[in-house]
Design a protein around this motif. Structure first.
Motif, short mmCIF file in Angstrom:
data_model
loop_
_atom_site.label_atom_id
_atom_site.label_comp_id
_atom_site.label_asym_id
_atom_site.label_seq_id
_atom_site.Cartn_x
_atom_site.Cartn_y
_atom_site.Cartn_z
N UNK A 172 0.95 -1.11 0.11
CA UNK A 172 0.16 0.01 -0.09
C UNK A 172 0.82 1.08 0.38
N UNK A 173 1.68 1.15 0.86
CA UNK A 173 2.51 2.43 0.88
C UNK A 173 3.85 3.30 -0.46
N UNK A 174 3.84 1.37 -0.98
CA UNK A 174 4.66 1.66 -2.54
C UNK A 174 3.18 2.05 -3.35
N UNK A 175 2.30 1.23 -3.14
CA UNK A 175 0.95 2.34 -4.15
C UNK A 175 1.44 3.94 -4.44
N UNK A 176 1.09 4.24 -2.75
CA UNK A 176 0.95 6.16 -2.63
C UNK A 176 2.24 6.76 -3.27
N UNK A 177 3.50 5.78 -2.84
CA UNK A 177 4.45 6.75 -3.18
C UNK A 177 5.22 6.15 -5.04
N UNK A 178 4.93 5.52 -5.63
CA UNK A 178 4.86 4.73 -7.13
C UNK A 178 3.82 5.33 -7.66
N UNK A 179 2.80 5.67 -7.52
CA UNK A 179 1.79 7.06 -8.00
C UNK A 179 1.54 8.30 -7.98
#
Length: 359
Positions: free
Chosen positions: A30-37
């Motif tokens: 979920x954190x990677x989704x926020x960062x990656x997007x």
């Protein structure tokens, strides 16, 4: 030949460990989704259903996988495999073993080719169709990958908020990008049709297969591939007709497949890489016992060489952990036989018990 006790269920501690790992890794995703997007600026809200289903699948897959490797049999071999892998001595002696195992067991699955060319083509189509589809859809769904129009006929590809390169829409690379899922859908259809044909005609499979476990995942994959191709047909040739209905149907089938993934037949895709550790573990122990001229165990029935004495010792320890006893009497035990002879002995035992009802 039957075990004296049923294997105990997983302990609460195992469930707790699996839950913690699944929660932490899912939170990381979920954190990677926020960062990656880029703070969800590149996240397509129309794909929220796919994203939620993907996160659910990741969480439950991790939970089941960790629970699986914490069980006594898999846990023992899992630890032994990693121990063998991180040994510098083993790396020097078996440098090519892991790459060859990756090729034969995972990427090319040549062990299936030895059984049947038909089954190999079927497995390869399903495996690569699913894997390549996930490689495309997961980054798109999570907002890690997106495209922007630079000018009339040029797109730029972005990954994790970083611009990578531009490419013309009409060129081969543009066609490959925008029709990648069509290609994987055709690949999936080949595998699904072959699998369904085999399962509907093979008497052995008809007698043992379960509809929910064996058939439903294939039907869902077929629905995903067909509706995905229909989306392309609608946008390219049908003037957008039926697009909303097809896209909704496609999303429902994809979400359904993701929800069933941790509980169905395709869970073995996640388990399969662990077999490389078992291959390394067996090879290392066999080589050591041969080099040290230790007595190598052989099957009591056919004389075939058993994997290794260490393997037998570990097997005994696992059975003890599970509180199971496969003592055949007269100082004889089932683990002293090769896999083929174990099946023969089991069949003979069933026949002795069932007589004519066996057939």
């Amino acid at each position: 030949m039957e075990p004296e006790h049923i294997a105990p269920p997983p302990r609460p501690r195992m469930h707790k460990g699996a839950f913690v790992v699944a929660t932490l890794v899912t939170g990381l995703v979920v954190a990677l989704i926020i960062v990656g997007s880029r703070g969800l600026r590149d996240f397509d809200s129309a794909l929220i259903g796919y994203a939620v289903a993907s996160l659910f699948a990741i969480a439950v897959l991790l939970y089941r996988y960790v629970l699986w490797i914490l069980r006594p049999p898999t846990g023992r071999y899992f630890r032994a495999g990693w121990s063998s892998f991180f040994s510098w001595q083993n790396f020097r002696r078996f440098t090519t073993l892991v790459p060859r195992a990756l090729w034969t067991d995972i990427f090319a699955q040549t062990f299936i080719l030895k059984r049947s060319l038909y089954r190999w083509v079927m497995h390869m189509s399903l495996f690569w169709g699913v894997l390549l589809s996930l490689f495309v859809t997961i980054p798109l769904t999570f907002g890690w990958l997106h495209f922007t129009l630079e000018d009339v006929d040029t797109y730029r590809i972005w990954f994790f908020g970083l611009p990578l390169f531009t490419f013309p829409v009409e060129a081969g690379i543009g066609f490959a990008f925008f029709h990648a899922l069509d290609i994987t859908a055709f690949l999936l259809m080949v595998g699904v049709v072959m699998a369904l044909w085999r399962r509907l005609r093979d008497s052995g499979l008809l007698a043992t297969q379960r509809f929910g476990f064996d058939m439903v995942p294939l039907v869902l994959l077929a629905a995903i591939a067909i509706t995905g191709l229909a989306l392309t047909a609608s946008s390219m040739w049908w003037g957008g007709r039926f697009y909303w209905f097809i896209s909704l149907t496609h999303q429902v089938t994809v979400v359904a497949w993701f929800l069933t993934l941790p509980f169905g037949k395709f869970f073995h895709i996640i388990q399969r890489p662990a077999s490389i550790g078992v291959t390394l573990y067996q090879k290392v122990n066999q080589n050591r016992e041969h080099s040290e001229q230790q007595t190598v165990g052989v099957c009591k029935r056919c004389g075939e060489e058993l994997p290794s004495q260490q393997f037998i010792r570990d097997l005994r320890a696992v059975l003890q952990d599970l509180d199971q006893n496969y003592d055949l009497g007269a100082h004889d035990n089932l683990h002293e036989y090769c896999p083929h002879c174990k099946r023969v002995l089991r069949g003979q035992a069933y026949y002795a018990m069932m007589k004519k009802r066996f057939v």
